[in-house]
Design an enzyme around this catalytic site. Sequence first.
Site, mmCIF file in Angstrom:
data_model
loop_
_atom_site.group_PDB
_atom_site.id
_atom_site.type_symbol
_atom_site.label_atom_id
_atom_site.label_comp_id
_atom_site.label_asym_id
_atom_site.label_seq_id
_atom_site.Cartn_x
_atom_site.Cartn_y
_atom_site.Cartn_z
ATOM 1 N N TYR A 19 0.864 -1.184 0.000
ATOM 2 C CA TYR A 19 0.000 0.000 0.000
ATOM 3 C C TYR A 19 0.893 1.224 0.000
ATOM 4 O O TYR A 19 1.950 1.216 -0.612
ATOM 5 C CB TYR A 19 -0.968 -0.071 1.188
ATOM 6 C CG TYR A 19 -2.197 0.796 0.976
ATOM 7 C CD1 TYR A 19 -2.975 0.672 -0.179
ATOM 8 C CD2 TYR A 19 -2.558 1.744 1.913
ATOM 9 C CE1 TYR A 19 -4.081 1.470 -0.383
ATOM 10 C CE2 TYR A 19 -3.671 2.548 1.731
ATOM 11 C CZ TYR A 19 -4.428 2.414 0.580
ATOM 12 O OH TYR A 19 -5.520 3.212 0.380
ATOM 13 N N LYS A 74 -19.250 -21.205 -10.510
ATOM 14 C CA LYS A 74 -18.561 -20.956 -11.774
ATOM 15 C C LYS A 74 -17.150 -20.432 -11.519
ATOM 16 O O LYS A 74 -16.186 -20.840 -12.191
ATOM 17 C CB LYS A 74 -19.363 -19.921 -12.582
ATOM 18 C CG LYS A 74 -19.031 -19.884 -14.049
ATOM 19 C CD LYS A 74 -19.779 -20.985 -14.775
ATOM 20 C CE LYS A 74 -19.650 -20.874 -16.264
ATOM 21 N NZ LYS A 74 -20.602 -21.749 -16.963
ATOM 22 N N ASP A 142 -23.537 -19.891 -21.649
ATOM 23 C CA ASP A 142 -24.717 -20.706 -21.937
ATOM 24 C C ASP A 142 -24.860 -20.946 -23.432
ATOM 25 O O ASP A 142 -25.370 -21.985 -23.854
ATOM 26 C CB ASP A 142 -25.985 -20.016 -21.413
ATOM 27 C CG ASP A 142 -25.911 -19.779 -19.916
ATOM 28 O OD1 ASP A 142 -25.484 -20.692 -19.197
ATOM 29 O OD2 ASP A 142 -26.262 -18.678 -19.470
ATOM 30 N N ASN A 268 -31.425 -30.982 -18.204
ATOM 31 C CA ASN A 268 -31.220 -31.456 -16.838
ATOM 32 C C ASN A 268 -32.387 -31.054 -15.951
ATOM 33 O O ASN A 268 -32.913 -29.948 -16.086
ATOM 34 C CB ASN A 268 -29.920 -30.856 -16.270
ATOM 35 C CG ASN A 268 -28.713 -31.722 -16.549
ATOM 36 O OD1 ASN A 268 -28.772 -32.929 -16.383
ATOM 37 N ND2 ASN A 268 -27.636 -31.105 -16.977
#
Length: 371
Positions: A19, A74, A142, A268
């Site tokens: 930092y 995921k 998808d 599914n």
Amino acid sequence: MEITATVGLSNKADLSLAYTPGVAEVCEAIAADPALTRHYTWVPNTVAIVTDGTAVLGLGDIGPAAAMPVMEGKAVLFKQFGGVDGIPICLATTDVEEIIETVVRLAPSFGGINLEDISAPRCFEIEDRLKERLDIPVFHDDQHGTAVVTLAALTNALTLTHGRPESTRVVISGAGAAGVAIAKILLEAGVQDVVVTDRKGVVSSDRHDLTPSKKALAELTADRSGRSGTLADAFAGADVYVGVSGGTVPEEVVATMADDAIIFAMANPNPEVHPDVAHRHARVVATGRSDFPNQINNVLAFPGIFRGAFDVHASAITEGMKVAAAQALAELVGDDLTEEMVIPSPFDPRVGPAVAAAVAAAARRDGVARA
């Protein structure tokens, strides 16, 4: 899930580097040359996993809060199988414009965007417009993850049946995200006779109830072959069935397929054609389930695809990169190819590296690699 540091932080000297004041030097360097972000921040290895919770698994529109466990899962798969860091982002809006603008504003923090569980047809517009506005990979899993693994499995299945893509008749049930992407990647791979069906039958331009996305799909598929009618009409004599819709196909319809048929029933938890029924009429059978042979599982694709794209700092994920991923998956089966194994296991340690290498090479060929 948790976030951990890649370096130690155990004393005052470490703190001054992690930092202030040490971090200021890095900030100034990036301000002078933004490309240094790729070398000194987490950005080039981190993907945003973005959803609005409208099409989660088989659960449907359950909202952003309930979608979080899937996005976390995921992220775990990204890390396990691709070494990619994933950050779940569940948006409290279903408005197309708001989603696009939000992702554009978040994009500087990430090396890529993985769209997840966004309902069709909105998902098509969201992905297309984000691709236009961002110079990092945008990928709707998808659609494209499913398509890549389907193409890989079909490539090997056709080897077993001695079929050729250009003479293969394919019927896809489901004109949503996965069905559209599967149709497009099969056409890209040389299949010429593809028909997509929805609840009202074949998606063809002689119907007057088509959305713009379905109209475009009809022009790519059924209109080329002149096919129309019902699902049963499409099945008669077909070589391949790909199910991404749910519901049940009657056995008497399945029985009308060609000899040495191939059935990928991927809904599914209940496949459109139960494997017991499918095996009575098909040479090769696959599902979306892990308790049957030949699971069509997206995890075979998306971690390696992003790994390969990140390795060459790709600005996009092209059709060539997707086809290359499918070819790499198909080739891994090699001499183990049988009716019970047309696709490798997700736990095959070769999968991620093979897909990543193929995708990186394709990115260079397609001119989207920046390293």
